[in-house]
Scaffold this active site. Structure first.
Site, PDB file in Angstrom:
ATOM      1  N   ASP A   9       0.850  -1.194   0.000  1.00 11.49           N
ATOM      2  CA  ASP A   9       0.000   0.000   0.000  1.00 11.49           C
ATOM      3  C   ASP A   9       0.884   1.243   0.000  1.00 11.49           C
ATOM      4  OD1 ASP A   9      -2.085   1.735   0.136  1.00 11.49           O
ATOM      5  OD2 ASP A   9      -2.773   1.160   2.120  1.00 11.49           O
ATOM      6  N   ASP A 103      -3.466   2.561  -5.665  1.00  8.95           N
ATOM      7  CA  ASP A 103      -2.288   2.596  -4.786  1.00  8.95           C
ATOM      8  C   ASP A 103      -2.153   1.350  -3.911  1.00  8.95           C
ATOM      9  OD1 ASP A 103      -4.458   3.014  -3.187  1.00  8.95           O
ATOM     10  OD2 ASP A 103      -3.652   4.757  -2.132  1.00  8.95           O
ATOM     11  N   GLU A 104      -2.784   0.252  -4.333  1.00  2.00           N
ATOM     12  CA  GLU A 104      -2.831  -0.937  -3.481  1.00  2.00           C
ATOM     13  C   GLU A 104      -2.665  -2.199  -4.332  1.00  2.00           C
ATOM     14  OE1 GLU A 104      -5.842  -2.627   0.007  1.00  2.00           O
ATOM     15  OE2 GLU A 104      -6.511  -1.101  -1.410  1.00  2.00           O
TER      16      GLU A 104
END
Length: 382
Positions: A9, A103-104
């Site tokens: 993350d 973003d993960e």
């Protein structure tokens, strides 16, 4: 076989990208979002969170809580570019990756421990991402997606942790129930009223009682509270797409009608994106003339599921495509480069009223059908 799942993350992703462009923002409270007081917070730094600021908060309230913060309108093109860079770095290094959002990421390294240590490999991968992107990223290695995601929170900021096999349940036990992925405000409030404040208490509730309380989701939640999660890492591919096209009963050159169909199809695609909780990074418009010549154009866009953004790009592409004075037989719209994520409208132009409006529109469509609410222009007939 013992699974090895890594969750990665990017820490305060939007803020980190802005700090790459402006070093003066490092170590300072930073708030990203709409420029007016009617806007909402898209992201904020850890320094700003200490003042009580959080995502989706009205910008007016954020300014009152943290007046000394640096306020940035945001540049989603930069964020999309950085996300793609990190994606490429990970894809080059691992056998199986899932891009859960902008973003993960999840990585399945099951079986790789036979050749080298998964923990060491994870450390090297995280360091490579930081070096090549300049962005801080946290990660956790565990036996499944659930535990690795929860553990990543404890590794922040810019750190790494491992939850050894067999320790999933004791690790989760003392955590508050709001840390459990999938438990929203309503469910957490209901459970807290029952006296269930941590995951240990949640794991002790009989599955049948959980089913009576929350239905099918209750059984799944009971298993997760015990650290059990068999959900697979879904291979990431840029080829997945959502699209629709329409072959007209009569070939037409009526621009008002063609424009109405373009709007209708783009709205349909946008609604489906939001229903599936996905964002797209590319849009394609297809056109077939009456002589069966077929042409198409596409363009990369910032990850979005906003009707406003998709409509603007679709109209631009159609204007470039339609360059003959010839009857049109078919028009199509397709979006691709899909990732998981939720976004209703332009992230940095939205207002509380705008967010509420789009949520209300989608709610009406869900309740009464997709065709129950549409733009007036789509009612144009050839």
């Amino acid at each position: 076989m013992e699974r090895h799942i890594v969750h990665l993350d990017l820490d305060t992703f939007f803020v980190s990208v802005e700090r790459l462009k402006n070093e003066a923002l490092k170590g300072k409270p930073v708030i990203i979002g709409g420029s007016s007081d009617r806007g909402v917070v898209a992201s904020c730094s850890y320094e700003a969170r200490k003042f009580g600021v959080h995502s989706a908060m009205p910008m007016k309230l954020a300014r009152r809580l943290c007046p000394s913060a640096f306020y940035v309108k945001g540049d989603f093109d930069s964020y999309s570019k950085s996300s793609r860079l990190v994606t490429e770095v990970i894809q080059e290094q691992v056998p199986l990756m899932e891009k859960a959002s902008i973003d993960e990421f999840y990585i399945d390294m099951t079986g790789m421990d036979r050749f080298f240590g998964c923990e060491k490999f994870t450390k090297e991968l995280r360091e490579k991402i930081v070096k090549e992107s300049g962005l801080p990223i946290s990660c956790a290695l565990a036996v499944n997606k659930l535990v690795s995601k929860v553990a990543t929170h404890d590794a922040k900021p810019n750190g790494q942790t491992t939850i050894p096999f067999g320790t999933e349940k004791p690790y989760l036990a003392p955590l508050p129930i709001r840390r459990m992925p999938g438990i929203g405000e309503k469910t957490s409030t209901l459970l807290e009223r029952m006296g269930v404040e941590n995951i240990r208490l949640l794991s002790e509730i009989p599955p049948r009682m959980m089913q009576n309380l929350l239905g099918k989701w209750g059984i799944d939640l009971s298993r997760k509270a015990n650290g059990i999660d068999e959900s697979p890492v879904i291979p990431y591919t840029e080829q997945k797409s959502i699209g629709t096209e329409n072959t007209f009963e009569t070939d037409t050159i009526d621009m008002a009608f063609l424009n109405s169909q373009l709007v209708r199809m783009t709205e349909k695609v946008g609604f489906e994106l939001r229903q599936k909780q996905k964002l797209c990074g590319c849009i394609t418009v297809k056109l077939r003339y009456s002589n069966f010549d077929t042409v198409s154009r596409q363009c990369m866009i910032s990850y979005t599921s906003s009707d406003e953004v998709l409509l603007q790009r679709a109209k631009e592409l159609f204007a470039k495509l339609y360059d003959r004075r010839m009857l049109v037989r078919l028009v199509g719209v397709k979006v691709s480069h899909l990732v998981q994520g939720c976004q209703q409208i332009d992230l940095f132009q939205d207002t509380e009223e705008g967010v509420n409006l789009y949520q209300a529109i989608d709610w009406i469509k869900n309740r009464y059908g997709e065709k129950s609410l549409t733009r007036a222009i789509t009612l144009t007939r050839a």
